[in-house]
Design a protein around this motif. Structure first.
Motif, mmCIF file in Angstrom:
data_model
loop_
_atom_site.group_PDB
_atom_site.id
_atom_site.type_symbol
_atom_site.label_atom_id
_atom_site.label_comp_id
_atom_site.label_asym_id
_atom_site.label_seq_id
_atom_site.Cartn_x
_atom_site.Cartn_y
_atom_site.Cartn_z
ATOM 1 N N ASP A 1 -1.103 8.622 -2.756
ATOM 2 C CA ASP A 1 -0.834 7.239 -3.185
ATOM 3 C C ASP A 1 -0.990 6.274 -2.023
ATOM 4 N N LEU A 2 -0.475 6.654 -0.848
ATOM 5 C CA LEU A 2 -0.623 5.796 0.334
ATOM 6 C C LEU A 2 -2.084 5.683 0.729
ATOM 7 N N GLN A 3 -2.807 6.781 0.685
ATOM 8 C CA GLN A 3 -4.238 6.749 1.031
ATOM 9 C C GLN A 3 -5.012 5.864 0.057
ATOM 10 N N ASP A 4 -4.663 5.905 -1.216
ATOM 11 C CA ASP A 4 -5.323 5.032 -2.200
ATOM 12 C C ASP A 4 -5.045 3.556 -1.897
ATOM 13 N N GLU B 1 3.034 -3.668 1.515
ATOM 14 C CA GLU B 1 2.000 -4.213 2.403
ATOM 15 C C GLU B 1 2.295 -3.891 3.866
ATOM 16 N N GLU B 2 3.552 -3.948 4.258
ATOM 17 C CA GLU B 2 3.920 -3.627 5.642
ATOM 18 C C GLU B 2 3.663 -2.154 5.944
ATOM 19 N N ILE B 3 3.920 -1.300 4.975
ATOM 20 C CA ILE B 3 3.693 0.133 5.156
ATOM 21 C C ILE B 3 2.204 0.416 5.279
ATOM 22 N N VAL B 4 1.399 -0.198 4.427
ATOM 23 C CA VAL B 4 -0.055 -0.009 4.493
ATOM 24 C C VAL B 4 -0.590 -0.531 5.826
ATOM 25 N N ALA B 5 -0.096 -1.683 6.270
ATOM 26 C CA ALA B 5 -0.536 -2.246 7.548
ATOM 27 C C ALA B 5 -0.199 -1.309 8.701
ATOM 28 N N CYS B 6 0.969 -0.712 8.660
ATOM 29 C CA CYS B 6 1.362 0.243 9.694
ATOM 30 C C CYS B 6 0.444 1.466 9.672
ATOM 31 N N ALA B 7 0.166 1.977 8.488
ATOM 32 C CA ALA B 7 -0.713 3.146 8.358
ATOM 33 C C ALA B 7 -2.117 2.825 8.874
ATOM 34 N N GLU C 1 6.937 5.742 12.756
ATOM 35 C CA GLU C 1 6.329 4.578 13.407
ATOM 36 C C GLU C 1 7.075 3.293 13.050
ATOM 37 N N LEU C 2 7.505 3.184 11.800
ATOM 38 C CA LEU C 2 8.243 1.996 11.358
ATOM 39 C C LEU C 2 9.708 2.036 11.786
ATOM 40 N N GLY C 3 10.192 3.214 12.156
ATOM 41 C CA GLY C 3 11.589 3.356 12.541
ATOM 42 C C GLY C 3 12.521 3.393 11.348
ATOM 43 N N CYS C 4 12.047 3.979 10.258
ATOM 44 C CA CYS C 4 12.869 4.069 9.051
ATOM 45 C C CYS C 4 12.892 5.520 8.570
ATOM 46 N N LEU C 5 13.653 5.761 7.532
ATOM 47 C CA LEU C 5 13.723 7.093 6.944
ATOM 48 C C LEU C 5 12.542 7.315 5.999
ATOM 49 N N PRO C 6 12.090 8.557 5.832
ATOM 50 C CA PRO C 6 10.972 8.837 4.939
ATOM 51 C C PRO C 6 11.191 8.341 3.503
ATOM 52 N N GLY C 7 12.427 8.315 3.050
ATOM 53 C CA GLY C 7 12.725 7.831 1.706
ATOM 54 C C GLY C 7 12.294 6.390 1.484
ATOM 55 N N THR C 8 12.284 5.613 2.569
ATOM 56 C CA THR C 8 11.819 4.229 2.480
ATOM 57 C C THR C 8 10.347 4.192 2.079
ATOM 58 N N ILE C 9 9.570 5.095 2.627
ATOM 59 C CA ILE C 9 8.140 5.170 2.292
ATOM 60 C C ILE C 9 7.986 5.694 0.872
ATOM 61 N N ASN C 10 8.770 6.707 0.521
ATOM 62 C CA ASN C 10 8.685 7.299 -0.817
ATOM 63 C C ASN C 10 9.114 6.341 -1.923
ATOM 64 N N TYR C 11 9.842 5.314 -1.583
ATOM 65 C CA TYR C 11 10.214 4.299 -2.576
ATOM 66 C C TYR C 11 8.966 3.605 -3.110
ATOM 67 N N HIS C 12 7.978 3.410 -2.244
ATOM 68 C CA HIS C 12 6.752 2.710 -2.622
ATOM 69 C C HIS C 12 5.602 3.648 -2.966
ATOM 70 N N PHE C 13 5.585 4.825 -2.358
ATOM 71 C CA PHE C 13 4.471 5.761 -2.530
ATOM 72 C C PHE C 13 5.026 7.133 -2.888
ATOM 73 N N GLU C 14 4.584 7.653 -4.028
ATOM 74 C CA GLU C 14 5.081 8.947 -4.493
ATOM 75 C C GLU C 14 4.672 10.079 -3.562
ATOM 76 N N ASN C 15 3.460 9.958 -3.003
ATOM 77 C CA ASN C 15 2.968 11.001 -2.108
ATOM 78 C C ASN C 15 1.908 10.411 -1.187
ATOM 79 N N LEU C 16 1.377 11.234 -0.313
ATOM 80 C CA LEU C 16 0.398 10.777 0.662
ATOM 81 C C LEU C 16 -0.864 10.244 -0.010
#
Length: 67
Positions: A58-61, A15-21, A41-56
């Motif tokens: 997935d995040l867009q969905d 939810e925090e990642i989606v809110a940031c996006a 933007e979140l100040g984290c490594l890309p792997g943190t995002i990939n933990y929740h979303f396999e690809n872009l």
């Protein structure tokens, strides 16, 4: 004595990642949105995002589902 780098948050919820996006989309076109950009933007490594979303797509969905 060497100064240590400030600790950054390494765990973000889906939810925090989606809110940031969504916040980023207020100023950028969807074509400019990237997983690395969200991580930056979140100040984290890309792997943190990939933990929740396999690809872009997935995040867009998730963004679309939150609207």
């Amino acid at each position: 004595m060497r100064k240590s780098a400030p600790k950054r948050q390494t765990a973000f919820s889906r939810e925090e990642i989606v809110a940031c996006a969504l916040k980023m989309l207020a100023t950028e076109k969807i074509e400019a949105l990237t997983l690395r950009g969200v991580a930056r933007e979140l100040g984290c490594l890309p792997g943190t995002i990939n933990y929740h979303f396999e690809n872009l797509a997935d995040l867009q969905d998730a963004i679309a589902a939150s609207l």
